[in-house]
Scaffold this motif. Structure first.
Motif, short mmCIF file in Angstrom:
data_model
loop_
_atom_site.label_atom_id
_atom_site.label_comp_id
_atom_site.label_asym_id
_atom_site.label_seq_id
_atom_site.Cartn_x
_atom_site.Cartn_y
_atom_site.Cartn_z
N SER A 153 34.51 49.31 17.35
CA SER A 153 33.19 48.77 17.66
C SER A 153 32.22 49.90 18.01
O SER A 153 32.63 51.04 18.27
N SER A 154 30.93 49.57 18.05
CA SER A 154 29.93 50.58 18.41
C SER A 154 30.18 51.19 19.78
O SER A 154 30.10 52.42 19.93
N PRO A 155 30.50 50.40 20.83
CA PRO A 155 30.81 51.03 22.12
C PRO A 155 31.98 52.01 22.04
O PRO A 155 31.95 53.07 22.66
N GLN A 156 33.00 51.66 21.24
CA GLN A 156 34.15 52.55 21.10
C GLN A 156 33.79 53.82 20.32
O GLN A 156 34.29 54.90 20.64
N VAL A 157 32.92 53.68 19.31
CA VAL A 157 32.47 54.87 18.59
C VAL A 157 31.77 55.83 19.55
O VAL A 157 32.00 57.04 19.53
N GLY A 158 30.91 55.28 20.41
CA GLY A 158 30.23 56.11 21.40
C GLY A 158 31.21 56.83 22.31
O GLY A 158 31.06 58.03 22.61
N GLU A 159 32.25 56.13 22.75
CA GLU A 159 33.26 56.75 23.61
C GLU A 159 33.99 57.87 22.87
O GLU A 159 34.25 58.94 23.44
N GLU A 160 34.33 57.62 21.61
CA GLU A 160 35.01 58.66 20.82
C GLU A 160 34.11 59.88 20.65
O GLU A 160 34.59 61.02 20.72
N MET A 161 32.83 59.65 20.43
CA MET A 161 31.90 60.76 20.26
C MET A 161 31.77 61.59 21.53
O MET A 161 31.73 62.83 21.48
N ARG A 162 31.71 60.93 22.67
CA ARG A 162 31.59 61.69 23.93
C ARG A 162 32.85 62.47 24.25
O ARG A 162 32.79 63.46 24.98
N ALA A 163 33.98 62.03 23.70
CA ALA A 163 35.24 62.74 23.95
C ALA A 163 35.48 63.88 22.96
O ALA A 163 36.37 64.71 23.16
N ALA A 164 34.69 63.93 21.88
CA ALA A 164 34.88 64.93 20.82
C ALA A 164 34.03 66.17 21.08
O ALA A 164 33.22 66.21 22.01
N ASP A 165 34.22 67.18 20.22
CA ASP A 165 33.49 68.44 20.35
C ASP A 165 32.63 68.75 19.13
O ASP A 165 31.62 69.44 19.23
N ILE A 166 33.03 68.24 17.95
CA ILE A 166 32.32 68.51 16.69
C ILE A 166 32.35 67.24 15.87
O ILE A 166 33.37 66.53 15.83
N PHE A 167 31.23 66.95 15.19
CA PHE A 167 31.21 65.83 14.24
C PHE A 167 31.15 66.41 12.83
O PHE A 167 30.23 67.15 12.49
N PHE A 168 32.12 66.03 12.00
CA PHE A 168 32.29 66.61 10.67
C PHE A 168 32.15 65.48 9.65
O PHE A 168 32.92 64.52 9.67
N PHE A 169 31.16 65.59 8.74
CA PHE A 169 30.80 64.48 7.86
C PHE A 169 30.56 64.99 6.45
O PHE A 169 29.43 65.33 6.08
N PRO A 170 31.61 65.03 5.61
CA PRO A 170 31.47 65.62 4.26
C PRO A 170 30.96 64.67 3.19
O PRO A 170 30.97 65.01 2.01
N SER A 171 30.48 63.49 3.55
CA SER A 171 30.02 62.50 2.58
C SER A 171 28.91 63.07 1.68
O SER A 171 28.07 63.85 2.13
N ILE A 172 28.91 62.63 0.41
CA ILE A 172 27.91 63.14 -0.55
C ILE A 172 27.01 62.04 -1.12
O ILE A 172 26.17 62.32 -1.97
N LEU A 173 27.15 60.80 -0.64
CA LEU A 173 26.30 59.72 -1.14
C LEU A 173 25.80 58.92 0.06
O LEU A 173 26.49 58.05 0.58
N GLU A 174 24.60 59.24 0.51
CA GLU A 174 24.03 58.62 1.69
C GLU A 174 22.53 58.41 1.52
O GLU A 174 21.91 59.02 0.65
N GLY A 175 21.98 57.56 2.36
CA GLY A 175 20.53 57.46 2.50
C GLY A 175 20.12 58.38 3.63
O GLY A 175 19.81 59.55 3.44
N HIS A 176 20.12 57.84 4.85
CA HIS A 176 19.89 58.64 6.05
C HIS A 176 20.85 58.11 7.10
O HIS A 176 20.47 57.28 7.93
N PRO A 177 22.10 58.55 7.09
CA PRO A 177 23.17 57.89 7.85
C PRO A 177 22.95 57.90 9.36
O PRO A 177 22.83 58.96 9.98
N GLN A 178 22.93 56.70 9.94
CA GLN A 178 22.70 56.57 11.37
C GLN A 178 23.76 57.29 12.20
O GLN A 178 23.48 57.73 13.32
#
Length: 352
Positions: free
Chosen positions: A238-263
Motif C-alpha cells: 500500500s501507499s503507507p507501506q511504500v512510504g515506510e520502505e522509502m524512509r528505510a532505504a538509502d537510494i532509489f533506483f528506477f531503470p524504467s524506459i517507458l514513462e510519462g512523469h512517474p509519481q
C-alpha cells in the motif's frame, strides 16, 4: 456549482497512478463550487466518501459502460475530466457530438511513449482532438503533445501525498546495510532485471523490489542464477507501506524506459531518497547532479549507482536537496490550478 464526471476510481486501495492523481484532486476540490461523480469498486477513499456534493457509481462485473453512460445522460456534467481509452469514453464523446452537449472535455496526458517513433495511439489522439482543454503532467510531455498532436497543452504536475511520503530520521545504526529500493509494476519496460544485475555487482548492498507483474518469475530466476541472496521481492504494498520502505532505504533506483512523469520519483524525493532514473522521459522530480542522477545509457545508470553507493556524503547532500525540491509539488496548490482549469473550460464551452 460545476458538476465534474471522471471515469476514475475512488477506491482507497487503488494505487494506479492515474487514479491516485484524481483522488488527490477530488479530495481537495472546494465542495461548495464543485460537484463530483466518479467510480468505485470496493471501499472508497474515506476523504472522498465523506466529501459533500460527491456521488460514487459502483463498477460491476459487466454492463458498466451502458449503465454509466445512461447516468451521465440523465445528469449531464459540465466537465468530463481525464477521459481514458475505453468504450465508455468513446461512447460519451460520440454522443457529445451528436447531441451537442455542453460538457467540456478536459484531457490529461500522463502516459509515456510519445518520445518513441511510433504514431500516438488513435484513442489518445481522439481524446486530445476532441478536448476543450488539454494538460500534460510535465513540460516534456506538454512539448510532445504540441509537436506530435498539434495541440497546445498546459502543465499540471502530479503532486505528492505528504500523508505517506515524508522524510524520516536518518540517524541509523552504523552497522546497517546500505539499502537500494525499486518500486513499480514488474513489466518488461520497467526493467527490474537491471536491479537484480546491479545486486550481483553489489552483494554487500540490500536490494528491495516492491511490486508485482509478469516479469517477477524471470527476475526471481535471474537472482537465483546470479546467486543474489541480497535481493528481496516484497510484492505489492500500500501507499503507507511504500512510504515506510522509502524512509528505510538509502537510494532509489528506477531503470524504467517507458514513462510519462512517474509519481514514484517525486514520492522518493519527498522521503529524502537520492534517485537514479533514465533521462529519456525528462523527469522533473529529479534535478540531475543535485537531487539524484538522470542517465542516458545503462552504463551511465550503473556508474551513477556506483557513485552513490561509495559516497555517503553525496547521498546526504542529495537527500537534503531532494526534500527541498519535493516541496514544489504540493497537492493543495496544484488543486487550485485544476479548479481554475475546470472553471475556464466550463465558461468557454457554455459560450458555444
Amino acid at each position: 456549482m460545476i458538476t465534474i464526471f471522471t471515469p476514475s476510481f475512488a477506491d482507497e486501495c487503488d494505487t494506479n497512478a492515474q487514479n491516485l492523481t484524481v483522488k488527490e484532486v477530488v479530495a481537495r476540490l472546494a465542495p461548495e463550487k464543485f460537484r463530483v461523480v466518479m467510480l468505485y469498486e470496493d471501499t472508497p477513499d474515506p476523504r472522498i466518501a465523506a466529501r459533500l456534493n460527491t456521488r460514487l457509481l459502483r463498477w460491476r462485473r459487466r454492463g458498466n459502460a451502458l449503465r454509466i453512460l445512461a447516468d451521465i445522460l440523465r445528469h449531464v456534467p459540465d466537465v468530463y475530466f481525464f477521459p481514458r481509452e475505453g468504450p465508455l469514453d468513446a461512447a460519451f464523446l460520440t454522443l457529445r457530438r451528436i447531441l451537442h452537449l455542453k460538457t467540456a472535455v478536459v484531457t490529461y496526458i500522463v502516459s509515456g511513449g510519445l518520445y518513441n517513433p511510433e504514431p500516438p495511439r488513435t484513442t489518445m489522439m481522439r481524446n486530445v482532438r476532441e478536448a476543450d482543454s488539454v494538460f500534460a503532467n510535465c513540460n516534456y510531455l506538454s512539448a510532445l503533445v504540441r509537436e506530435r498532436m498539434g495541440r497546445e497543452a498546459g502543465v499540471r504536475y502530479d503532486g505528492i501525498d505528504t500523508r505517506f511520503f515524508f522524510p524520516g530520521d536518518k540517524t541509523t545504526p552504523t552497522d546497517k546495510k546500505l539499502t537500494m529500493l525499486f518500486a513499480g509494476s514488474l513489466r518488461s519496460y520497467k526493467r527490474a532485471e537491471i536491479v537484480v544485475r546491479q545486486a550481483a555487482r553489489w552483494p554487500q548492498v540490500q536490494f528491495r523490489i516492491l511490486g508485482k507483474g509478469e516479469e517477477e518469475q524471470n527476475c526471481r530466476r535471474l537472482a537465483a542464477d546470479l546467486g543474489c541472496s541480497n535481493v528481496a521481492f516484497v510484492g505489492h504494498v500500500s501507499s503507507p507501506q511504500v512510504g515506510e520502505e522509502m524512509r528505510a532505504a538509502d537510494i532509489f533506483f528506477f531503470p524504467s524506459i517507458l514513462e510519462g512523469h512517474p509519481q514514484v520519483l517525486g514520492q522518493a524525493a519527498a522521503c529524502g531518497l537520492p534517485v537514479i532514473a533514465m533521462n529519456i522521459y525528462r523527469p522533473e522530480y529529479v534535478v540531475d547532479g543535485k537531487t539524484g542522477f538522470l542517465a542516458n545509457s545503462d552504463e551511465e545508470l550503473a556508474a551513477r549507482l556506483d557513485l552513490l553507493v561509495q559516497q555517503p556524503e553525496m547521498r546526504l547532500s542529495m537527500r537534503e536537496a531532494a526534500i527541498v525540491h519535493a516541496r514544489n509539488y504540493d497537492w493543495d496548490k496544484i488543486t487550485l490550478q485544476w479548479q481554475d482549469a475546470f472553471e475556464q473550460a466550463t465558461m468557454e464551452r457554455r459560450k458555444r
